[in-house]
Every structure is written in C-alpha cells, then in structure tokens.
Design a protein around this motif. Structure first.
Motif, PDB file in Angstrom:
ATOM      1  N   TRP A  36       0.838  -1.249  -0.143  1.00 21.23           N
ATOM      2  CA  TRP A  36       0.050   0.023   0.032  1.00 21.23           C
ATOM      3  C   TRP A  36       0.890   1.212   0.215  1.00 21.23           C
ATOM      4  N   PHE A  37       0.561   2.195  -0.541  1.00 18.19           N
ATOM      5  CA  PHE A  37       1.194   3.506  -0.853  1.00 18.19           C
ATOM      6  C   PHE A  37       0.081   4.398  -0.601  1.00 18.19           C
ATOM      7  N   ARG A  38       0.581   5.795  -0.551  1.00 19.42           N
ATOM      8  CA  ARG A  38      -0.555   6.882  -0.402  1.00 19.42           C
ATOM      9  C   ARG A  38       0.166   8.135  -0.936  1.00 19.42           C
ATOM     10  N   GLN A  39      -0.729   8.986  -1.586  1.00 18.84           N
ATOM     11  CA  GLN A  39      -0.071  10.388  -1.846  1.00 18.84           C
ATOM     12  C   GLN A  39      -1.127  11.382  -1.464  1.00 18.84           C
ATOM     13  N   ALA A  40      -0.357  12.331  -0.897  1.00 14.82           N
ATOM     14  CA  ALA A  40      -1.387  13.570  -0.274  1.00 14.82           C
ATOM     15  C   ALA A  40      -1.061  14.745  -1.241  1.00 14.82           C
ATOM     16  N   PRO A  41      -1.957  15.634  -1.297  1.00 12.48           N
ATOM     17  CA  PRO A  41      -2.050  16.660  -2.469  1.00 12.48           C
ATOM     18  C   PRO A  41      -0.543  17.404  -2.249  1.00 12.48           C
ATOM     19  N   GLY A  42       0.276  17.525  -3.356  1.00  5.43           N
ATOM     20  CA  GLY A  42       1.479  18.570  -3.312  1.00  5.43           C
ATOM     21  C   GLY A  42       2.376  17.651  -2.725  1.00  5.43           C
ATOM     22  N   LYS A  43       2.442  16.435  -2.444  1.00  5.15           N
ATOM     23  CA  LYS A  43       3.270  15.388  -1.991  1.00  5.15           C
ATOM     24  C   LYS A  43       3.749  14.335  -2.892  1.00  5.15           C
ATOM     25  N   SER A  85      -7.072   5.112  14.697  1.00  4.62           N
ATOM     26  CA  SER A  85      -6.648   6.009  15.048  1.00  4.62           C
ATOM     27  C   SER A  85      -6.201   7.189  14.023  1.00  4.62           C
ATOM     28  N   LEU A  86      -6.977   7.237  13.171  1.00  2.39           N
ATOM     29  CA  LEU A  86      -6.683   8.050  11.875  1.00  2.39           C
ATOM     30  C   LEU A  86      -6.437   9.640  12.322  1.00  2.39           C
ATOM     31  N   LYS A  87      -5.708   9.989  11.571  1.00  3.84           N
ATOM     32  CA  LYS A  87      -5.215  11.698  11.652  1.00  3.84           C
ATOM     33  C   LYS A  87      -5.249  12.307  10.549  1.00  3.84           C
ATOM     34  N   PRO A  88      -5.462  13.611  10.598  1.00  2.00           N
ATOM     35  CA  PRO A  88      -5.615  14.494   9.612  1.00  2.00           C
ATOM     36  C   PRO A  88      -4.704  14.263   8.581  1.00  2.00           C
ATOM     37  N   GLU A  89      -3.252  13.973   8.990  1.00  2.58           N
ATOM     38  CA  GLU A  89      -2.231  13.955   8.171  1.00  2.58           C
ATOM     39  C   GLU A  89      -2.262  12.552   7.230  1.00  2.58           C
ATOM     40  N   ASP A  90      -3.139  11.611   7.661  1.00  4.38           N
ATOM     41  CA  ASP A  90      -3.307  10.480   6.928  1.00  4.38           C
ATOM     42  C   ASP A  90      -4.245  10.686   5.812  1.00  4.38           C
ATOM     43  N   THR A  91      -4.820  12.075   5.546  1.00  2.29           N
ATOM     44  CA  THR A  91      -5.356  12.451   4.367  1.00  2.29           C
ATOM     45  C   THR A  91      -4.581  12.407   3.107  1.00  2.29           C
TER      46      THR A  91
END
Length: 116
Positions: A36-43, A85-91
């Motif tokens: 699993w990978f993730r990509q936040a806006p602008g990152k 325990s999700l955090k806003p930075e997991d968006t």
C-alpha cells in the motif's frame, strides 16, 4: 492483464477507523508481495505497508506503525489495510501495488479524508 481495484475510502473524523480493500486479478496473487502507498496533495507518493505471500511478514512506515494493519486473503485475491486512530495527516489517495514481471502495477486509488 493485471488489475488492482481499491475501495473503502471515505471521510472520517480524527480518531476514527477505515478498512481499505484491494481486489487483484490477472496474476497468481498468492505468489506476490503486496503493498500500500499513499499520496497527499502536493506531496510525493509514499510507502505505507507491505505483506509477503502468506501474510506472515509485514512492514510499515514509521508514520503508521501501531495504527495500521495490512492483511491478505489469498482465497479472495484481496489485500486489506485496516486504519485505526486516523489523523488529519493520513489524508491522501491510497493505492495498492504489485511488482509483477519487472513492472509496477497500480490501482486507481481510493480517497481517504480525515477531518480534525
């Protein structure tokens, strides 16, 4: 052909939980590590978790260790990501990935949004 289809994303409040799924087809699922990978806006896209063929070995990014759990069901050709325990930075947009025959395959992604 290889297909990966993610689902399970959504909007959740901080501290909440989501379970992502990735249904795989087009290859012998039980013989490959899944990621699993993730990509936040602008990152840039970043690694989240990996699991070996049997599910006996897993790896996690430091940022999710202790909160996320990767699992697989080889009978269903599906890999999961339980996120607690999700955090806003997991968006981010969350993708599953397989390295097959020297190529990297990605799904279309599923959006996870965590509100504070």
């Amino acid at each position: 052909q290889v297909q990966l289809v993610e689902s399970g994303g959504g909007l959740v409040q901080a501290g909440g939980s989501l379970r992502l799924s990735c249904a795989a087809s087009g290859f012998t699922f039980s013989r490959y590590y899944m990621h699993w990978f993730r990509q936040a806006p602008g990152k840039e896209r970043e690694f989240v978790a990996s699991i070996n063929w049997t599910g006996s070995t897993t790896q996690y990014a430091d940022s999710v260790k202790g909160r996320f759990t990767i699992a697989r069901d080889n009978a269903k050709n599906t890999v999961y990501l339980q996120m607690n325990s999700l955090k806003p930075e997991d968006t981010a947009l969350y993708y599953c990935n397989v390295q097959y025959n020297g190529n990297a395959y990605w799904g279309q992604g599923t959006q996870v949004t965590v509100s504070s």
